[in-house]
Design a protein around this motif. Sequence first.
Motif, mmCIF file in Angstrom:
data_model
loop_
_atom_site.group_PDB
_atom_site.id
_atom_site.type_symbol
_atom_site.label_atom_id
_atom_site.label_comp_id
_atom_site.label_asym_id
_atom_site.label_seq_id
_atom_site.Cartn_x
_atom_site.Cartn_y
_atom_site.Cartn_z
ATOM 1 N N ARG A 110 0.846 -1.207 0.000
ATOM 2 C CA ARG A 110 0.000 0.000 0.000
ATOM 3 C C ARG A 110 0.882 1.257 0.000
ATOM 4 O O ARG A 110 0.653 2.188 -0.778
ATOM 5 N N TYR A 111 1.901 1.228 0.861
ATOM 6 C CA TYR A 111 2.803 2.385 0.969
ATOM 7 C C TYR A 111 3.477 2.654 -0.367
ATOM 8 O O TYR A 111 3.518 3.776 -0.852
ATOM 9 N N GLU A 141 0.918 3.937 -2.964
ATOM 10 C CA GLU A 141 0.295 5.236 -2.697
ATOM 11 C C GLU A 141 1.315 6.369 -2.563
ATOM 12 O O GLU A 141 1.079 7.489 -3.018
ATOM 13 N N LYS A 142 2.424 6.096 -1.922
ATOM 14 C CA LYS A 142 3.356 7.177 -1.585
ATOM 15 C C LYS A 142 4.485 7.403 -2.603
ATOM 16 O O LYS A 142 4.978 8.526 -2.729
ATOM 17 N N LEU A 143 4.881 6.310 -3.257
ATOM 18 C CA LEU A 143 6.035 6.483 -4.160
ATOM 19 C C LEU A 143 5.629 7.103 -5.491
ATOM 20 O O LEU A 143 4.543 6.787 -6.029
ATOM 21 N N SER A 144 6.491 7.988 -5.973
ATOM 22 C CA SER A 144 6.240 8.581 -7.289
ATOM 23 C C SER A 144 6.568 7.527 -8.367
ATOM 24 O O SER A 144 7.097 6.443 -8.065
#
Lengths: 170, 119
Positions: free
Chosen positions: B25-26, B29-32
């Motif tokens: 999920r991280y 969702e968070k990584l470009s």
Amino acid sequence: MEFLKELGLEKYLLIAQIVNFLILFFILKALFYKPLKKVLDERKERIIKGIADAEAARELRERTAKEKDGIIRTARAEMLAMIEDSRKAAEEIKNKIVDDAKLESEQMVNDAKAQAQEEMKKMEKEIKKMSLDISQKIIQNVIPALLDEPEKDIVLKRAVKKLEEKNIYE
Amino acid sequence: MNDSDLKELARLSVSEGSVSPDVQRYVLEKLSHSELKSYLLHLKREIKNSKVFIRTAGKPDKETLEGINKIFEGKKVELNFSQMPKLGGGIQIEYKDNLVELSLKALVEKSLKNLRESV
């Protein structure tokens, strides 16, 4: 005087004629002899001079002929010397050309030999490489069947033992 | 997140055996896009590095297998065995970017290489 009469001559006439003759003689001598003598002397001088000139011309001709002969001899000698010099020069040039050609041909032979040796070395190298390529192909085909199973097992065990000792993985 | 963080994340993902749902999920969702690309490259490399490919000419017996396992004892790696008859004998081990080969084939090739160099 009788003989004069016999000859039909008159004494006085003869004397007159002698006197006439003498008068004429002196007149002629005075008027013509000297110029004539002068002309004759001049002519004589001219002749003498002509003879002298002819003699001089002959001498000159002879001297010239001698000089000509001398010149011809000298020229011939010089020509012969020149021919000899030319022959020597030509001989030297010929010898130089022959020597140069010999040197050049020797150089060419040496170059050709060196090139042939180089080519031989290259060929030898190529042949060795080819033989190694062929050997590699043969060996690659032979390797799988070279060892039987027990031998392969022995080789494997040895290899594993070596790797254990070396601690290859970190 | 810089490149070394992404590399560490990839290493942890592989060391755990699988990527946890939280990490998934991280990452998603968070990584470009570029970070995700870099993370996947590191992940691929770590997966590759976690595997050891062991090739032998014949089938190794139990004793040999134990010896091989002993080499990698305590290491978090997955051993992949396969047979490669063209080795002729011996073993070939591939791990990370290394290739260790103690085989008849390697021996012959080394000899041929030396011969080539001497020609």
